[in-house]
Design a protein around this motif. Structure first.
Motif, mmCIF file in Angstrom:
data_model
loop_
_atom_site.group_PDB
_atom_site.id
_atom_site.type_symbol
_atom_site.label_atom_id
_atom_site.label_comp_id
_atom_site.label_asym_id
_atom_site.label_seq_id
_atom_site.Cartn_x
_atom_site.Cartn_y
_atom_site.Cartn_z
ATOM 1 N N GLY A 100 5.184 6.047 -3.036
ATOM 2 C CA GLY A 100 4.531 5.055 -3.885
ATOM 3 C C GLY A 100 4.595 3.800 -4.139
ATOM 4 N N ALA A 101 5.400 2.978 -3.417
ATOM 5 C CA ALA A 101 5.318 1.185 -2.861
ATOM 6 C C ALA A 101 3.918 1.549 -2.613
ATOM 7 N N LEU A 102 3.544 2.076 -1.466
ATOM 8 C CA LEU A 102 1.874 1.780 -0.750
ATOM 9 C C LEU A 102 1.145 1.895 -1.527
ATOM 10 N N PHE A 103 1.497 3.159 -2.617
ATOM 11 C CA PHE A 103 0.149 3.622 -3.239
ATOM 12 C C PHE A 103 0.359 2.417 -4.227
ATOM 13 N N GLU A 104 1.045 1.834 -4.613
ATOM 14 C CA GLU A 104 0.679 0.697 -5.736
ATOM 15 C C GLU A 104 0.004 -0.757 -5.414
ATOM 16 N N PHE A 105 0.564 -0.677 -3.965
ATOM 17 C CA PHE A 105 0.380 -1.798 -3.609
ATOM 18 C C PHE A 105 -1.053 -2.131 -3.208
ATOM 19 N N VAL A 142 7.363 -9.288 1.814
ATOM 20 C CA VAL A 142 8.825 -8.771 1.624
ATOM 21 C C VAL A 142 9.081 -7.045 1.801
ATOM 22 N N LEU A 143 8.087 -6.368 0.884
ATOM 23 C CA LEU A 143 8.202 -4.551 1.053
ATOM 24 C C LEU A 143 7.597 -4.531 2.724
ATOM 25 N N LEU A 144 6.810 -4.983 3.310
ATOM 26 C CA LEU A 144 6.942 -4.844 4.598
ATOM 27 C C LEU A 144 7.176 -5.004 5.573
ATOM 28 N N ALA A 145 8.435 -5.814 4.971
ATOM 29 C CA ALA A 145 9.807 -5.830 6.211
ATOM 30 C C ALA A 145 10.236 -5.704 6.158
ATOM 31 N N LYS A 146 10.767 -4.589 4.375
ATOM 32 C CA LYS A 146 11.504 -4.291 4.069
ATOM 33 C C LYS A 146 11.591 -2.686 4.707
ATOM 34 N N LEU A 147 10.189 -2.269 4.251
ATOM 35 C CA LEU A 147 9.768 -0.662 5.694
ATOM 36 C C LEU A 147 10.466 -0.811 6.262
ATOM 37 N N TRP A 148 10.083 -2.134 7.627
ATOM 38 C CA TRP A 148 10.438 -1.947 8.692
ATOM 39 C C TRP A 148 11.327 -2.004 8.759
ATOM 40 N N SER A 149 12.410 -2.258 8.293
ATOM 41 C CA SER A 149 14.132 -2.825 8.345
ATOM 42 C C SER A 149 14.622 -1.361 8.545
ATOM 43 N N VAL A 150 14.354 -0.662 7.936
ATOM 44 C CA VAL A 150 14.527 0.941 7.772
ATOM 45 C C VAL A 150 13.634 2.025 7.468
ATOM 46 N N VAL A 151 12.445 2.121 8.839
ATOM 47 C CA VAL A 151 12.402 2.771 9.357
ATOM 48 C C VAL A 151 12.632 3.465 10.734
ATOM 49 N N PRO A 152 14.283 3.163 11.170
ATOM 50 C CA PRO A 152 14.474 4.181 11.867
ATOM 51 C C PRO A 152 15.564 5.790 10.545
ATOM 52 N N ARG A 153 15.673 5.399 9.120
ATOM 53 C CA ARG A 153 16.509 6.034 8.234
ATOM 54 C C ARG A 153 14.726 6.649 7.943
ATOM 55 N N LEU A 154 13.691 7.128 7.792
ATOM 56 C CA LEU A 154 12.395 7.890 7.761
ATOM 57 C C LEU A 154 12.553 8.835 8.656
ATOM 58 N N PHE A 155 12.718 8.639 10.161
ATOM 59 C CA PHE A 155 13.536 9.540 10.946
ATOM 60 C C PHE A 155 14.010 9.977 11.670
ATOM 61 N N ALA A 156 14.556 10.196 10.171
ATOM 62 C CA ALA A 156 16.923 10.352 11.034
ATOM 63 C C ALA A 156 16.691 12.156 11.028
ATOM 64 N N LEU A 157 18.357 12.264 11.358
ATOM 65 C CA LEU A 157 18.177 13.817 11.288
ATOM 66 C C LEU A 157 19.503 14.166 10.847
ATOM 67 N N PRO A 158 19.636 14.855 10.777
ATOM 68 C CA PRO A 158 19.766 16.394 9.715
ATOM 69 C C PRO A 158 18.564 15.062 8.459
ATOM 70 N N LEU A 167 14.872 -5.793 -5.669
ATOM 71 C CA LEU A 167 14.716 -5.225 -6.947
ATOM 72 C C LEU A 167 14.171 -5.897 -7.879
ATOM 73 N N ALA A 168 14.502 -7.342 -8.034
ATOM 74 C CA ALA A 168 14.016 -8.296 -9.059
ATOM 75 C C ALA A 168 12.330 -8.353 -9.265
ATOM 76 N N GLY A 169 11.992 -8.215 -8.174
ATOM 77 C CA GLY A 169 10.794 -8.930 -8.545
ATOM 78 C C GLY A 169 10.079 -7.275 -9.171
ATOM 79 N N ILE A 170 10.077 -6.354 -8.561
ATOM 80 C CA ILE A 170 9.001 -4.677 -8.316
ATOM 81 C C ILE A 170 9.811 -4.697 -10.180
ATOM 82 N N THR A 171 11.307 -5.454 -10.074
ATOM 83 C CA THR A 171 11.448 -5.227 -12.224
ATOM 84 C C THR A 171 10.523 -5.986 -12.846
#
Length: 411
Positions: free
Chosen positions: A136-141, A100-116, A34-38
């Motif tokens: 957007g993060a992957l594209f920008e970085f 930090v970005l990669l760790a954050k994406l790894w930490s929330v990856v279950p939510r990317l596949f959550a159903l419904p 939040l701080a770094g990307i701002t």
């Protein structure tokens, strides 16, 4: 052997088994981002403003930006290291945040596949913002890292892609932050982990603690910082910057031995064009056109200025001692007591920024020069011999090399 009862689909709650995942772990990473990307977003917008895109179509790499250019302002010349600091922070911080970005994406990856996919309107908005945020993060970085390493493999202009990508990414980032920051702060205040969709119902045996994982991520960021930041400094730090953009070509040693991006050979500069008996500087303004040989330029009052070169790729030089004719004195030769805007053209016949526009405040600054010497020696071919522009606080590409023509007047 594989557990026959183990879930086989990523959408199953028990598929993701790491005991590290949880609200506290992802909240810490989220607040750092939040701080770094701002800071990244603000410094990126300032970097774009430094090109003075509203001055001339030559400088504007996103002419269809519309209201996204609402914040643009005339870029100042003080302090002289302004662009060096801004772009140095932007690139160095961007590279440092990658773990930090990669760790954050790894930490929330279950939510990317959550159903419904959506359980309510709020949840749907959160999922949409999450998808835009991740993409957007992957594209920008990725595009940013490729650009600073001079790997131009984009299907279009880097400036345009990165500019629009930043706005899409940051809009999703703001929406996601508004939805999740209160939860993240609560999770940090209460260290006890509660049951949630990130905690596996059948966790594997831990091999490292959550704090240990954070130290690992922080160590990776520190390593990237140490191997990047030095390209803005002299001495041992510069040699330690193994992953930073190094510029194009070896500048060698001596007074001209500082970084370059574009060599004379790469730009197609023929030595015959820059020879004493062939090169002429064409200066046009209110009272007409004058053509000056190098020896005639040397008879004009010469001035010195200590200025760096700072490039969008994130590297910069220390202050170099430049000596040449002030731009405002050249404006006076063609009828301007009050310096106007300036349009500069290079001997380079093709490629980006072979032409550049400078604002009147840049022309009027007494440190803005048509440089003929650097560090007490004539400019080398790679540094723009027989003459180049040098302006305080301007991006390196606006400091045009191998100058052939200068046109003064309102742009």
């Amino acid at each position: 052997m594989r557990d026959p009862d183990a879930p086989r689909l990523p959408s199953s709650p028990g598929f993701w088994r790491s005991p590290l995942r949880g609200l506290w772990f992802t909240s810490v990473l989220g607040l750092v981002l939040l701080a770094g990307i701002t800071v990244l977003f603000v410094t990126g917008l300032l970097s774009y403003a430094a090109y003075n895109p509203g001055l001339s179509p030559v400088n504007d790499k996103t002419p269809d930006k519309g209201i996204l250019g609402f914040y643009l302002f005339p870029w100042p010349t003080n302090p002289h290291w302004l662009y060096r600091l801004d772009q140095g922070v932007h690139v160095t911080l961007g590279i440092t945040l990658i773990p930090v970005l990669l760790a954050k994406l790894w930490s929330v990856v279950p939510r990317l596949f959550a159903l419904p996919p959506a359980r309510s309107l709020t949840h749907a908005l959160e999922r949409i913002s999450l998808l835009l945020l991740v993409g957007g993060a992957l594209f920008e970085f990725v595009t940013g890292v490729l650009n600073v390493q001079l790997d131009y493999v984009f299907p279009g202009s880097f400036y345009r892609l990165h500019f629009y990508g930043a706005w899409v990414f940051f809009a999703a980032f703001v929406a996601h932050a508004l939805l999740k920051t209160p939860t993240a702060l609560r999770n940090l205040r209460h260290l006890r982990e509660e049951s949630n969709d990130l905690v596996s119902p059948r966790p594997a045996e831990p091999t490292v603690s959550r704090r240990g994982a954070l130290w690992f991520v922080g160590g990776g960021s520190l390593l990237l910082f140490a191997t990047t930041v030095g390209r803005s400094f002299d001495g041992p730090l510069r040699r330690a910057a193994l992953l930073a953009p190094h510029g194009g070509g070896d500048p060698g040693t001596g007074p001209n031995g500082f970084q370059i991006n574009k060599t004379a050979a790469y730009a197609g500069i023929d030595a015959a064009e820059t020879a004493e008996d062939a090169w002429r500087l064409v200066v046009t303004g209110r009272t007409g056109t004058v053509r000056l040989r190098r020896e005639e330029l040397l008879r004009l009052p010469l001035h010195s200025a200590a200025l760096p070169i700072a490039c969008v790729e994130g590297w910069s030089t220390s202050d170099q001692w430049w000596r040449g004719v002030r731009l405002r004195d050249l404006a006076a030769l063609v009828g301007y007591d009050d310096p106007p805007d300036l349009f500069v053209e290079s001997l380079q016949r093709s490629g980006a920024f072979r032409k550049a526009a400078l604002r009147a405040n840049q022309v009027a600054d007494p440190r803005s020069l048509l440089a003929l010497y650097v560090n007490g020696e004539e400019l080398s071919p790679d540094h723009g011999h027989p003459a180049r522009i040098i302006v305080p606080a301007a991006p390196g590409v606006l400091n045009t090399k191998w100058v052939a023509r200068m046109t003064f007047g309102d742009l």
